[in-house]
Enzyme design. Structure first.
Site, PDB file in Angstrom:
ATOM      1  N   LYS A 145     -59.494 -11.930 113.070  1.00 18.18           N
ATOM      2  CA  LYS A 145     -59.725 -11.326 111.766  1.00 18.18           C
ATOM      3  C   LYS A 145     -60.242  -9.903 111.917  1.00 18.18           C
ATOM      4  O   LYS A 145     -60.839  -9.548 112.942  1.00 18.18           O
ATOM      5  CB  LYS A 145     -60.704 -12.181 110.945  1.00 18.18           C
ATOM      6  CG  LYS A 145     -62.103 -12.244 111.532  1.00 18.18           C
ATOM      7  CD  LYS A 145     -62.978 -13.292 110.853  1.00 18.18           C
ATOM      8  CE  LYS A 145     -63.400 -12.887 109.463  1.00 18.18           C
ATOM      9  NZ  LYS A 145     -64.418 -13.810 108.905  1.00 18.18           N
ATOM     10  N   SER A 177     -63.653 -15.554 104.607  1.00 13.71           N
ATOM     11  CA  SER A 177     -63.062 -14.240 104.813  1.00 13.71           C
ATOM     12  C   SER A 177     -62.000 -14.205 105.905  1.00 13.71           C
ATOM     13  O   SER A 177     -61.342 -13.192 106.101  1.00 13.71           O
ATOM     14  CB  SER A 177     -64.163 -13.233 105.162  1.00 13.71           C
ATOM     15  OG  SER A 177     -64.871 -13.640 106.332  1.00 13.71           O
ATOM     16  N   SER A 234     -66.254 -19.313 106.217  1.00 16.13           N
ATOM     17  CA  SER A 234     -65.153 -18.370 106.427  1.00 16.13           C
ATOM     18  C   SER A 234     -64.154 -18.778 107.500  1.00 16.13           C
ATOM     19  O   SER A 234     -63.112 -18.157 107.628  1.00 16.13           O
ATOM     20  CB  SER A 234     -65.708 -16.978 106.764  1.00 16.13           C
ATOM     21  OG  SER A 234     -66.291 -16.408 105.623  1.00 16.13           O
TER      22      SER A 234
END
Length: 568
Positions: free
Chosen positions: A168, A243, A267
């Site tokens: 990420k 996220s 997340s």
């Protein structure tokens, strides 16, 4: 999700004949602070009912609004799978590369081609290093052909030699931008890799790209003003979570074999759930967080963890072994687990928090099928339990993050700690479409401003104590051989922007962060709407091997990841 949330939990006036409740929403606490500081318990029950009514009204409005916005199911299907390499696990690819059944270059080219196919539809990849990855793949092939290290040695020293991976966009990958979804970081490039990226490189894996996140990794829809929003591979009008949403999306769509996520409120697990893959939140303190943004400080370092995400359960353990590095000895990852000898517990919901969406019937049914599988397959009777403190999970989460004295506020993080963002000015600019911040980020900043004095309330220390008591209760319950089956989320993936009307539903994952337990999100097939179902398997501290073993069992029983593309 990473943010500095000031809690504002207030209790109620004590009554001798009834316990003192602590309610579970910032709205409740704001009402109590400003409108009714000395209300009796009966009056508070009416306010509780009011909050439930507000939540129900918002849910009805949400379903009507988004149902109309996305009527006709405007889904853009993904290209079919034409290259079977894309369906291989990372472990399988590593074996075939080492034994010369495949070349690393062939594998890397396959995933580059897939990314180019799907990214215009999904918008999950935000920066790439395709040329460099191909060079590293050729180097891996050269090493294997040279015979300087035999297969057994390579298996031990470089278990993922030649296999591409992603991470990420909050982890540092040298040569790629590291924005964390924040506009003012849009051109930032790190000088060195994050610790976990370095460890994966040392294991022979090849970083291929970085994936989309929410603004400062604080919201559970992956969208920001730099790259836009990411679409769900099963239903492009729905969210991918956050996220680590771009990461979960890319893996589910066969754009990468496996990748790295981080988790301070869900997340890893929420995106894994929404995208139908496996994701593991490790025990606190095992995997290094160095090299990611934002930086956690103080006690938040225990809440924030970094862990593996993948389509197949068999990749979780070897990847976790790489990421845990010198801390692997603190775990029992090499221990063989007989799932028939474990004790199983399950919780159906949070007990009825007034502002949390009730767990859907299909997700309840999915959990019951797991319980039934254990009973019919192994004669194991899972025990249904009630954890009464779960009803206050949301204020406990806010209080725990709010108790981190060393942390910067979220408004300070939005300015790279060079000031304090004026959220009211930015909100006005957002309404004029002139702001570089997202609406969820600004709303969070406003909540922070409204609640920044709450630590002085009488209930604040009580919430901290309640959280510690809940952790002890679960720890004693699980012991050395217990696992807890726990909802990953109350609904399947909502429509884009719908989380704004369901803002607190992340609590099912967040409560596991502040109690510090390891947890593995496991896919359980698809719901009637075509979106993934799933469940969390929670184990005791440093007993990650138990939840990972149960994840493998559930994959065998329920099929695991379901490809969102047509497969020949």
């Amino acid at each position: 999700m990473y943010s500095r949330l000031w809690a504002s939990p207030l209790g109620t006036r004590k009554r001798k004949d009834k316990p003192q409740p602590i309610h579970s929403s910032g709205l409740w606490r704001l009402l109590q602070n400003t409108l009714a500081p000395h209300l009796p318990v009966d009056r508070m029950r009416w306010i509780d009912l009011l909050l439930r009514t507000v939540r129900l009204a918002m849910e009805v409005f949400s379903r009507l609004l988004f149902g109309l916005m996305y009527r006709g199911d405007p889904h853009t299907p993904l290209p079919p799978i034409t290259n079977l390499i894309l369906l291989e696990s990372a472990t399988s690819l590593a074996t075939k590369i080492r034994t010369k059944k495949l070349t690393s270059e062939e594998v890397v080219k396959s995933f580059i081609a897939r990314i180019k196919e799907i990214n215009p539809i999904l918008n999950c990849v935000v920066d790439t290093r395709f040329d460099e990855a191909l060079e590293e793949a050729r180097a891996a092939d050269t090493l294997i052909r040279s015979g300087t290290e035999d297969v057994e040695t390579l298996t031990t020293t470089k278990p993922f030699l030649g296999v591409p991976f992603s991470t990420k966009d909050c982890f540092a990958v040298k040569g790629l931008r590291q924005t964390a979804g924040l506009w003012i970081r849009r051109d930032f490039e790190p000088d060195e890799d994050a610790d976990v990226v370095r460890l994966m490189r040392e294991a022979g894996a090849i970083p291929l790209c970085v994936t989309n996140v929410s603004e400062l990794c604080m919201w559970w829809e992956s969208a920001n003003t730099i790259y836009g929003r990411t679409n769900n591979p099963y239903k492009t009008c729905c969210i991918v979570g956050g996220s680590s949403g771009g990461e979960g999306c890319l893996q589910s769509a066969c754009g990468i074999p496996f990748g790295i996520g981080s988790d301070i409120g869900g997340s890893i697990r929420m995106p894994s759930f929404f995208n139908g893959i496996f994701g593991h939140k490790p025990t606190y303190g095992i995997v290094s967080n160095l090299g990611q943004e934002p930086v956690a400080t103080g006690e938040a370092c225990e809440f924030l963890v970094t862990g593996p995400m993948c389509k197949y359960a068999q990749d979780l353990l070897p990847m976790y072994q790489v990421l845990s590095a010198c801390n692997a000895h603190l775990l029992k990852l090499d221990s063989k687990v007989d799932v028939r000898k474990l004790r199983y517990f399950y919780v159906e919901d949070d007990g009825g928090s007034p502002l949390i969406t009730p767990v859907s019937s299909e997700l309840r049914d999915a959990q019951r099928k797991v319980v039934l599988h254990l009973e019919k397959g192994y004669g194991i009777k899972a025990k249904k339990i009630t954890l009464k403190k779960l009803k206050a999970a949301l204020p406990m989460y806010f209080a725990k993050l709010g108790s981190v004295e060393e942390a910067h506020t979220f408004c300070q993080e939005l300015t790279l700690k060079k000031g304090n963002l004026n959220v009211w000015t930015e909100m006005a600019k957002w309404c004029l479409r002139c702001s570089h911040n997202t609406l969820p980020g600004l709303l969070l900043g406003i909540i922070e401003k409204l609640n920044n004095a709450s630590k002085k309330s009488e209930s604040f220390p009580k919430l901290l104590t309640m959280c510690d008591d809940l952790r002890k209760e679960i720890k004693e319950l699980l012991g050395e051989d217990g696992v807890l089956l726990f909802p990953s989320h109350p609904t399947t993936a909502p429509y884009h922007s719908q989380p704004l009307l369901r803002p607190f539903n992340f609590v099912y994952t967040a409560i596991i962060n502040i109690t510090l337990f390891p947890s593995t999100q496991c896919p359980l097939g698809l719901a009637s709407d075509g979106l993934p179902l799933g469940i969390q398997v929670v184990a005791n501290h440093h007993h990650d091997h138990l939840s990972l073993a149960v994840a493998s069992e559930l994959e065998k029983a329920f099929g695991g990841w379901v490809c969102p593309s047509e497969v020949p």
